[in-house]
Design a protein around this motif. Structure first.
Motif, PDB file in Angstrom:
ATOM      1  N   TYR A 191       0.835  -1.198   0.000  1.00 52.33           N
ATOM      2  CA  TYR A 191       0.000   0.000   0.000  1.00 52.33           C
ATOM      3  C   TYR A 191       0.876   1.256   0.000  1.00 52.33           C
ATOM      4  O   TYR A 191       0.632   2.203  -0.766  1.00 52.33           O
ATOM      5  CB  TYR A 191      -0.903  -0.016   1.226  1.00 52.33           C
TER       6      TYR A 191
ATOM      7  N   VAL B 136       0.074   3.067  -3.206  1.00 48.63           N
ATOM      8  CA  VAL B 136      -1.036   4.000  -2.990  1.00 48.63           C
ATOM      9  C   VAL B 136      -0.590   5.225  -2.215  1.00 48.63           C
ATOM     10  O   VAL B 136      -0.891   6.356  -2.574  1.00 48.63           O
ATOM     11  CB  VAL B 136      -2.203   3.299  -2.253  1.00 48.63           C
TER      12      VAL B 136
ATOM     13  N   SER C 246      -8.756   0.376   2.845  1.00 46.35           N
ATOM     14  CA  SER C 246      -8.354  -0.721   1.958  1.00 46.35           C
ATOM     15  C   SER C 246      -9.510  -1.700   1.809  1.00 46.35           C
ATOM     16  O   SER C 246     -10.087  -2.147   2.804  1.00 46.35           O
ATOM     17  CB  SER C 246      -7.134  -1.459   2.491  1.00 46.35           C
TER      18      SER C 246
ATOM     19  N   LEU D 139     -13.707  -2.634 -13.010  1.00 43.97           N
ATOM     20  CA  LEU D 139     -12.919  -1.862 -12.051  1.00 43.97           C
ATOM     21  C   LEU D 139     -12.887  -2.495 -10.664  1.00 43.97           C
ATOM     22  O   LEU D 139     -11.952  -2.284  -9.892  1.00 43.97           O
ATOM     23  CB  LEU D 139     -13.475  -0.442 -11.958  1.00 43.97           C
TER      24      LEU D 139
ATOM     25  N   GLN E   7     -14.450   5.407 -12.102  1.00 47.83           N
ATOM     26  CA  GLN E   7     -13.148   5.386 -11.436  1.00 47.83           C
ATOM     27  C   GLN E   7     -13.305   4.664 -10.108  1.00 47.83           C
ATOM     28  O   GLN E   7     -14.292   4.840  -9.391  1.00 47.83           O
ATOM     29  CB  GLN E   7     -12.649   6.825 -11.213  1.00 47.83           C
TER      30      GLN E   7
ATOM     31  N   SER F 151     -10.730   3.330  -6.784  1.00 43.93           N
ATOM     32  CA  SER F 151      -9.454   3.091  -6.101  1.00 43.93           C
ATOM     33  C   SER F 151      -9.755   2.886  -4.625  1.00 43.93           C
ATOM     34  O   SER F 151     -10.909   2.955  -4.189  1.00 43.93           O
ATOM     35  CB  SER F 151      -8.490   4.262  -6.312  1.00 43.93           C
ATOM     36  N   GLU F 152      -8.730   2.651  -3.852  1.00 45.59           N
ATOM     37  CA  GLU F 152      -8.941   2.338  -2.436  1.00 45.59           C
ATOM     38  C   GLU F 152      -9.662   3.464  -1.697  1.00 45.59           C
ATOM     39  O   GLU F 152     -10.462   3.214  -0.794  1.00 45.59           O
ATOM     40  CB  GLU F 152      -7.597   2.060  -1.749  1.00 45.59           C
ATOM     41  N   ASN F 153      -9.387   4.702  -2.044  1.00 38.35           N
ATOM     42  CA  ASN F 153      -9.926   5.832  -1.292  1.00 38.35           C
ATOM     43  C   ASN F 153     -10.815   6.758  -2.114  1.00 38.35           C
ATOM     44  O   ASN F 153     -11.275   7.774  -1.598  1.00 38.35           O
ATOM     45  CB  ASN F 153      -8.772   6.659  -0.707  1.00 38.35           C
ATOM     46  N   SER F 154     -11.055   6.413  -3.360  1.00 36.52           N
ATOM     47  CA  SER F 154     -11.825   7.300  -4.224  1.00 36.52           C
ATOM     48  C   SER F 154     -12.617   6.493  -5.243  1.00 36.52           C
ATOM     49  O   SER F 154     -12.058   5.616  -5.911  1.00 36.52           O
ATOM     50  CB  SER F 154     -10.884   8.282  -4.934  1.00 36.52           C
ATOM     51  N   ILE F 155     -13.918   6.795  -5.353  1.00 40.32           N
ATOM     52  CA  ILE F 155     -14.808   6.089  -6.274  1.00 40.32           C
ATOM     53  C   ILE F 155     -15.710   7.127  -6.937  1.00 40.32           C
ATOM     54  O   ILE F 155     -16.166   8.073  -6.273  1.00 40.32           O
ATOM     55  CB  ILE F 155     -15.684   5.057  -5.526  1.00 40.32           C
TER      56      ILE F 155
ATOM     57  N   GLU G 100     -15.114   9.785  -1.504  1.00 40.05           N
ATOM     58  CA  GLU G 100     -13.714   9.858  -1.081  1.00 40.05           C
ATOM     59  C   GLU G 100     -13.619   9.504   0.388  1.00 40.05           C
ATOM     60  O   GLU G 100     -14.440   9.941   1.202  1.00 40.05           O
ATOM     61  CB  GLU G 100     -13.139  11.258  -1.307  1.00 40.05           C
TER      62      GLU G 100
END
Length: 820
Positions: free
Chosen positions: A77, A81, A87, A529, A722, A724-728, A783
């Motif tokens: 991570y 990241v 996570s 995704l 989009q 990711s671990e901290n943002s969608i 986020e």
């Protein structure tokens, strides 16, 4: 023997402190460090020379199932990241910020990268052990103990049962180092008015585990009071600056670690163990206060004072609880021999002080209520509590040994009492008509017993010789014997274990099995995704206990998890669906995931199943068999729902919770959103209520019904753009008011905006995340932000400012003093 006779013996003083050691005093700090390192090499040589990995397949499987996967995740991570936040590889999603500095020494592994982790663990553990022993050496030196005796104390602490058995679970060595640093820090404040070492210990504990400030603080306060009483310094005017510095440095130490301190507290209180749910506090606090410890548990404590392995090693341990959870307060046979003799070498005031100090902690042992009180009634653990006894035994014995060699006298009567007293403790039948947790009979390991008796007798003989011939070389011989004892007995604790070998890293075993190839193939074929993968019927770690954290190393998202402080709403979801018990705290740590619950897997984007056994016949209607990778079959779910699907009906959780059958709950999840009662009332004017009579769908639920229900829920869904671990982010179009189900455990850290406006998220279906969306077209952005980051940064800033002011004031005071 009368006090006059004892005093008469002591007056016949002949300093037996070895002259050769005295000549080496200018270099002794380094020599002490060298001896501690040397002992470490002989205990851990198989691991240090990279024949074996410090990863245990036996009762210490936490190393394989938990520690390795977690640190691998953190290392990966940090490299890929950045600063750990959220996570999706932690269960079905959780903040991992509070865990990545649980042991700051693991930063060494993170810096070297994920692939280094299996091999680097042993060096990190040895580093902590060595530093803990060396700091404890300096602590004893602050007590005016001679360099040689302080070295013996440092060796005893570094290679105590708590440190060695704790090293096999990794984290406890850091706790030992912090406790030693705290004691040394107090002495620096008390004697030198220097609070920086104490400040450092508070920082180290606050970063790691705030609860330890309470746990260690209880012992620390009793030590401070004992120390002040011992020194006859209860003059408040003289002691006021000492307490003021301790409080000030302690507060600043907590403040500067603000983000870590607050986020870790948040995780503790928002986990099943720390919240009111499944908390054992009520149970333990309601136990009889003066109920005595049972003989089985007390006998285990006594046996493990002589050796951590006297009742067996690893899986062969037959004492109370298990190899780790039982008392691990061995500090050496020598410390026991001298501890029994210690009161002879204290004056009247010292005997009173030491008796009260030891008696206070002995009460917490024989009345378990008070031991659980030390743990704030969160459990009947020993763990760190064992360390307190290690410190007491070492402190008493080292002070006594130092006086023996300085005075040149061994009290023979006390020595005989010690011999027969320890033999009586060793041979008393504590375990008559007793069975352990596994249903077996408690056993004493005869080979270890022989070793313990050998060292007991040889210490008695050497101490007797010291009294008779009074030669300095006997003191050196006792030092050599102690080193030998620590090597021989502690090597048993790590070498008689089922471990992983270095060569296995290159074989198709453990986390390098064919699951790796299966996951790689899936990721190459599927370009979505986000999706999850569950394992059916097998685990990869190779340990005796199945690992629920394979995904952290093998690189996929899943639904299972093993975490001592799992995300509370993640656990609530599994309780709501009847997968785990509502009142079993242990199940809240070992969450099995959704495997075996295919309808819930459909709802939570479990798109693939990995299985080694034959595919169950009923699964063939729900899964497509895609491919074999080695012995691993890859199945794909035909009905899996998107990440964000929508409901047009709502149901109260209180009504849902009344349903008896878990299968019925799973099926209803295709018909309606289940809301907390307060949220239900809030949205009732906006949404259609679900008719309880419709729960009859459970009796007529077929694969055709499943497909229709699935298609209905997926008709209006979030189109991910989009992830990711901290943002969608994504888009969704709705023709009516809906509630969007997001396959994320509900967490206040997730900030959701709808067309740029902040949206209210709420708990859905017992623990997952829901958002109400009126009819329309929306851009959804999510986020993850650490809930206490801002407050933590403010705390840290305030602490740093106060710290800088203190530094400036001290420097100015120093300058003015020099000017005068």
């Amino acid at each position: 023997m009368s006090n006059k006779k004892i005093q008469g013996q002591v007056n016949k003083e002949k300093n037996l402190y070895p002259a050769v050691v005295e000549r080496l005093h200018p270099y002794w700090d380094g020599i002490s460090l060298g001896l501690i390192v040397l002992v470490a090499f002989f205990i851990f040589s198989d691991f240090l020379l990279q024949e074996k990995l410090f990863l245990f397949k036996d009762i210490g499987s936490d190393t394989l199932n938990g520690v390795w996967p977690y640190h691998y995740l953190y290392a990966k991570y940090l490299q890929g990241v950045g600063l750990p936040r959220w996570s999706f590889q932690e269960g079905m999603g959780q903040s991992i910020f509070s865990g990545w500095l649980r042991d700051p020494f693991e930063m060494i592994a993170y810096f070297l990268g994920p692939s280094s982790i299996p091999k680097i663990f042993i060096y990190i553990e040895v580093l902590k052990i060595v530093l803990a022993g060396w700091v404890f050496y300096f602590f004893l030196r602050m007590l005016k103990v001679s360099p040689l005796s302080s070295t013996l104390g440092g060796l005893m602490f570094a290679y105590s049962g708590f440190m060695i058995i704790g090293a096999c679970w990794y984290l406890f060595t850091y706790e030992g180092l912090m406790m030693a640093l705290m004691l040394y820090g107090f002495e620096k404040i008390y004697q030198k008015k220097n609070g920086w070492w104490f400040f450092l210990s508070i920082v180290g504990i606050s970063i790691s585990m705030p609860f330890d400030l309470y746990l260690f603080g209880i012992f620390f306060i009793t030590y401070v009071l004992f120390r002040l009483w011992w020194g006859k310094n209860f003059d408040w005017q003289k002691l006021k600056p000492v307490f003021s510095q301790m409080i000030l440095y302690g507060i600043i130490g907590v403040l500067v670690t603000g983000p870590f301190f607050l986020e870790t507290l948040n995780q503790l209180f928002n986990s099943p163990r720390g919240s009111a749910e499944n908390s054992p506090v009520v149970y333990f606090s309601s136990q009889p206060m003066f109920k005595l410890i049972d003989k089985f548990q007390f006998g285990t404590f006594v046996m493990r004072q002589f050796s951590s392995d006297l009742m067996g090693t690893g899986n062969q341990f037959s004492g109370w609880f298990n190899f780790l959870e039982a008392s691990v307060s061995y500090s050496s046979v020598l410390s026991l021999v001298i501890f029994v003799m210690s009161f002879v070498y204290f004056d009247k005031h010292e005997r009173k002080v030491f008796f009260v100090f030891f008696g206070l902690w002995f009460v917490t042992l024989i009345f378990p209520y008070f031991r659980t009180l030390v743990w704030a009634f969160t459990g009947e653990y020993y763990r760190g509590y064992s360390m307190f006894f290690v410190i007491i035994f070492i402190l008493f014995s080292v002070l006594t040994f130092d006086r023996i060699i300085r005075r040149g006298q061994v009290n023979i009567i006390a020595l005989i009492i010690s011999l027969f007293g320890l033999l009586a403790l060793l041979h008393y039948d504590y375990f008559k008509d007793t069975r352990n947790m596994a249903g077996g009979l408690p056993q004493i390991d005869s080979s270890v017993s022989t070793i313990v008796h050998f060292f007991l007798i040889i210490y008695m003989v050497t101490l007797f010789l010291l009294h008779i011939i009074q030669q300095q070389w006997i003191v050196v011989l006792i030092t050599v014997i102690l080193i030998s004892e620590l090597i021989v007995l502690n090597r048993l604790s790590v070498s008689r274990r089922d471990v992983m070998f270095v060569k296995e890293l290159n074989e198709r075993v453990s986390y390098n099995d064919y699951s790796v190839d299966a996951v790689k193939w899936i990721n190459q074929q599927d370009k979505d995704l986000f999706y999850r993968i569950d394992k059916a019927g097998y685990y990869s770690s190779g340990a005796m206990h199945g690992s629920l954290n394979d995904n952290k190393i093998q690189g996929y998202y899943t639904t299972s998890n093993y975490n001592s402080f799992a995300q509370l709403n993640y656990v609530r979801y599994f309780k709501a669906m009847g997968i785990i018990s509502k009142d079993n705290e242990a199940e809240a740590r070992w969450v099995p995931g959704l495997i075996g619950h295919p309808l819930l897997e459909v709802q939570n984007l479990v798109k693939y199943i990995l299985i080694k056994a034959a595919i169950p016949v009923q699964w063939k209607l729900m899964f497509d068999s895609l491919r074999m990778e080695g012995d691993v079959k890859i199945l794909r779910n035909k009905y899996v729902l998107p990440f964000g699907f929508t409901y047009n009906k709502i149901m109260k959780y209180s009504d849902f919770d009344k349903l008896v059958y878990p299968a019925k709950k799973e099926m209803i999840g295709f018909q309606t959103a289940v809301l907390d009662d307060s949220t239900y009332i809030y949205l009732l004017q906006q949404m259609k209520p679900y008719n309880l009579a419709d729960t009859s769908i459970a009796e007529n639920f077929t694969y055709d019904v499943l497909k229709k229900s699935r298609d209905s829920l997926a008709k209006a869904c979030l189109q991910l753009e989009q992830f990711s671990e901290n943002s969608i982010s994504g888009k969704i179009i709705l023709s009516e008011n809906k509630i969007m189900y997001l396959s994320i455990p509900y967490d206040t850290g997730w900030k959701i905006t709808v067309n740029g406006n902040k949206a209210r998220a709420f708990r859905l279906n017992g623990g997952m995340t829901g958002v109400f969306l009126p009819k329309g077209e929306y851009k959804i952005e999510m986020e993850y932000q650490l809930p206490f980051a801002l407050r933590g940064i403010m705390m840290s800033g305030l602490g740093t400012i106060v710290l800088l002011v203190m530094v400036m004031m001290k420097r100015r005071g120093y300058w003015l003093a020099n000017k005068k």
